[in-house]
Design a protein around this motif. Structure first.
Motif, PDB file in Angstrom:
ATOM      1  N   GLU A   1      21.899  63.474   9.292  1.00 46.65           N
ATOM      2  CA  GLU A   1      23.051  63.422  10.421  1.00 46.65           C
ATOM      3  C   GLU A   1      23.245  64.225  11.762  1.00 46.65           C
ATOM      4  O   GLU A   1      23.635  63.713  13.187  1.00 46.65           O
ATOM      5  CB  GLU A   1      23.696  62.730   9.829  1.00 46.65           C
ATOM      6  CG  GLU A   1      24.510  62.393  11.242  1.00 46.65           C
ATOM      7  CD  GLU A   1      25.790  61.646   9.745  1.00 46.65           C
ATOM      8  OE1 GLU A   1      27.292  60.826  10.096  1.00 46.65           O
ATOM      9  OE2 GLU A   1      26.099  62.053   8.426  1.00 46.65           O
TER      10      GLU A   1
ATOM     11  N   ASN B   1      24.270  57.260  17.386  1.00 44.66           N
ATOM     12  CA  ASN B   1      25.435  57.270  18.002  1.00 44.66           C
ATOM     13  C   ASN B   1      25.929  57.852  15.683  1.00 44.66           C
ATOM     14  O   ASN B   1      25.129  57.723  15.378  1.00 44.66           O
ATOM     15  CB  ASN B   1      26.120  55.734  17.631  1.00 44.66           C
ATOM     16  CG  ASN B   1      25.633  55.205  17.282  1.00 44.66           C
ATOM     17  OD1 ASN B   1      25.436  55.234  16.171  1.00 44.66           O
ATOM     18  ND2 ASN B   1      25.419  54.615  18.078  1.00 44.66           N
ATOM     19  N   ARG B   2      27.366  57.783  15.558  1.00 46.04           N
ATOM     20  CA  ARG B   2      27.544  58.213  14.714  1.00 46.04           C
ATOM     21  C   ARG B   2      26.963  57.615  13.398  1.00 46.04           C
ATOM     22  O   ARG B   2      26.273  57.856  12.578  1.00 46.04           O
ATOM     23  CB  ARG B   2      28.957  58.530  14.421  1.00 46.04           C
ATOM     24  CG  ARG B   2      29.868  58.923  13.068  1.00 46.04           C
ATOM     25  CD  ARG B   2      30.780  59.408  13.038  1.00 46.04           C
ATOM     26  NE  ARG B   2      31.020  61.094  13.592  1.00 46.04           N
ATOM     27  CZ  ARG B   2      30.999  61.436  13.222  1.00 46.04           C
ATOM     28  NH1 ARG B   2      29.924  62.163  12.325  1.00 46.04           N
ATOM     29  NH2 ARG B   2      30.982  62.732  13.956  1.00 46.04           N
ATOM     30  N   GLN B   3      27.106  55.958  13.699  1.00 46.59           N
ATOM     31  CA  GLN B   3      26.889  54.750  12.551  1.00 46.59           C
ATOM     32  C   GLN B   3      25.229  55.112  12.438  1.00 46.59           C
ATOM     33  O   GLN B   3      24.573  55.188  11.389  1.00 46.59           O
ATOM     34  CB  GLN B   3      27.273  53.352  13.711  1.00 46.59           C
ATOM     35  CG  GLN B   3      26.628  52.455  12.259  1.00 46.59           C
ATOM     36  CD  GLN B   3      27.408  51.174  12.657  1.00 46.59           C
ATOM     37  OE1 GLN B   3      27.527  50.537  14.161  1.00 46.59           O
ATOM     38  NE2 GLN B   3      26.314  50.550  12.560  1.00 46.59           N
ATOM     39  N   LEU B   4      24.476  55.075  13.036  1.00 47.28           N
ATOM     40  CA  LEU B   4      22.772  55.238  13.442  1.00 47.28           C
ATOM     41  C   LEU B   4      22.582  56.691  12.359  1.00 47.28           C
ATOM     42  O   LEU B   4      22.309  55.971  11.777  1.00 47.28           O
ATOM     43  CB  LEU B   4      22.376  55.204  14.986  1.00 47.28           C
ATOM     44  CG  LEU B   4      20.275  54.958  14.658  1.00 47.28           C
ATOM     45  CD1 LEU B   4      20.246  54.374  13.782  1.00 47.28           C
ATOM     46  CD2 LEU B   4      20.083  55.093  16.006  1.00 47.28           C
ATOM     47  N   CYS B   5      22.528  57.398  13.029  1.00 49.92           N
ATOM     48  CA  CYS B   5      22.641  58.486  12.577  1.00 49.92           C
ATOM     49  C   CYS B   5      22.849  58.633  11.145  1.00 49.92           C
ATOM     50  O   CYS B   5      22.994  59.462  10.364  1.00 49.92           O
ATOM     51  CB  CYS B   5      22.716  59.402  13.332  1.00 49.92           C
ATOM     52  SG  CYS B   5      22.720  60.065  14.987  1.00 49.92           S
ATOM     53  N   GLY B   6      24.313  58.371  10.652  1.00 48.48           N
ATOM     54  CA  GLY B   6      24.587  57.832   9.215  1.00 48.48           C
ATOM     55  C   GLY B   6      24.047  57.730   8.607  1.00 48.48           C
ATOM     56  O   GLY B   6      23.949  58.095   7.426  1.00 48.48           O
ATOM     57  N   CYS B   7      23.595  55.740   8.889  1.00 49.95           N
ATOM     58  CA  CYS B   7      22.575  55.436   8.719  1.00 49.95           C
ATOM     59  C   CYS B   7      21.678  55.838   8.019  1.00 49.95           C
ATOM     60  O   CYS B   7      20.586  56.291   6.941  1.00 49.95           O
ATOM     61  CB  CYS B   7      22.182  54.119   8.824  1.00 49.95           C
ATOM     62  SG  CYS B   7      21.350  52.938   8.707  1.00 49.95           S
TER      63      CYS B   7
ATOM     64  N   GLN C   1      21.554  58.454   5.363  1.00 53.90           N
ATOM     65  CA  GLN C   1      21.541  57.585   4.220  1.00 53.90           C
ATOM     66  C   GLN C   1      20.376  57.435   3.293  1.00 53.90           C
ATOM     67  O   GLN C   1      19.982  57.557   1.981  1.00 53.90           O
ATOM     68  CB  GLN C   1      22.521  56.273   4.154  1.00 53.90           C
ATOM     69  CG  GLN C   1      24.238  56.586   4.056  1.00 53.90           C
ATOM     70  CD  GLN C   1      25.018  54.898   4.275  1.00 53.90           C
ATOM     71  OE1 GLN C   1      23.798  54.121   4.366  1.00 53.90           O
ATOM     72  NE2 GLN C   1      25.986  55.111   3.980  1.00 53.90           N
TER      73      GLN C   1
ATOM     74  N   CYS D   1      17.605  51.083   9.130  1.00 51.22           N
ATOM     75  CA  CYS D   1      19.323  51.008  10.278  1.00 51.22           C
ATOM     76  C   CYS D   1      17.921  50.250  11.226  1.00 51.22           C
ATOM     77  O   CYS D   1      19.290  50.317  12.193  1.00 51.22           O
ATOM     78  CB  CYS D   1      18.569  52.770  10.728  1.00 51.22           C
ATOM     79  SG  CYS D   1      19.130  53.558   8.894  1.00 51.22           S
TER      80      CYS D   1
END
Length: 103
Positions: A27, A39-45, A48, A101
């Motif tokens: 991330e 972005n934070r959402q994609l990188c966070g996914c 995970q 993702c």
């Protein structure tokens, strides 16, 4: 005894609030990259999925590919058994991250 419970509850509360702010190596590398759509959402996914599929050492190695994409090609083309095994895990991770993702 009361102060121990208060301290334990305080520590739990602080950890619960702070824990989400810790980004894993994938991330962090993703967010620092200049990749379009990072972005934070994609990188966070993606992180995970990495947490579910890659060991810590594999995550750190893969994170290096964001800084040096040529390194990924070198690992892929390597004749080393350990690099081959890593590449199989990395490829499976990439396929799963894409499926999980992509939205």
């Amino acid at each position: 005894m009361k102060s121990f419970h208060t301290l334990a509850l305080s520590a739990t509360f602080v950890f619960a609030i702070a824990a989400p702010s810790f980004a894993g190596p994938i991330e962090s590398a993703c967010l620092r990259s200049d990749r379009k759509g990072a972005n934070r959402q994609l990188c966070g996914c993606i992180q995970q999925v990495a947490d579910m599929t890659l060991r810590g050492a594999d995550q750190r190695k893969a994170a290096g590919f964001f800084r040096d994409p040529d390194r990924a090609q070198k690992v892929k083309m390597s004749k080393s058994k350990s690099d081959d095994a890593f590449w199989d895990r990395y490829k499976a991770f990439g396929e799963q991250a894409e499926a999980y993702c992509a939205s």
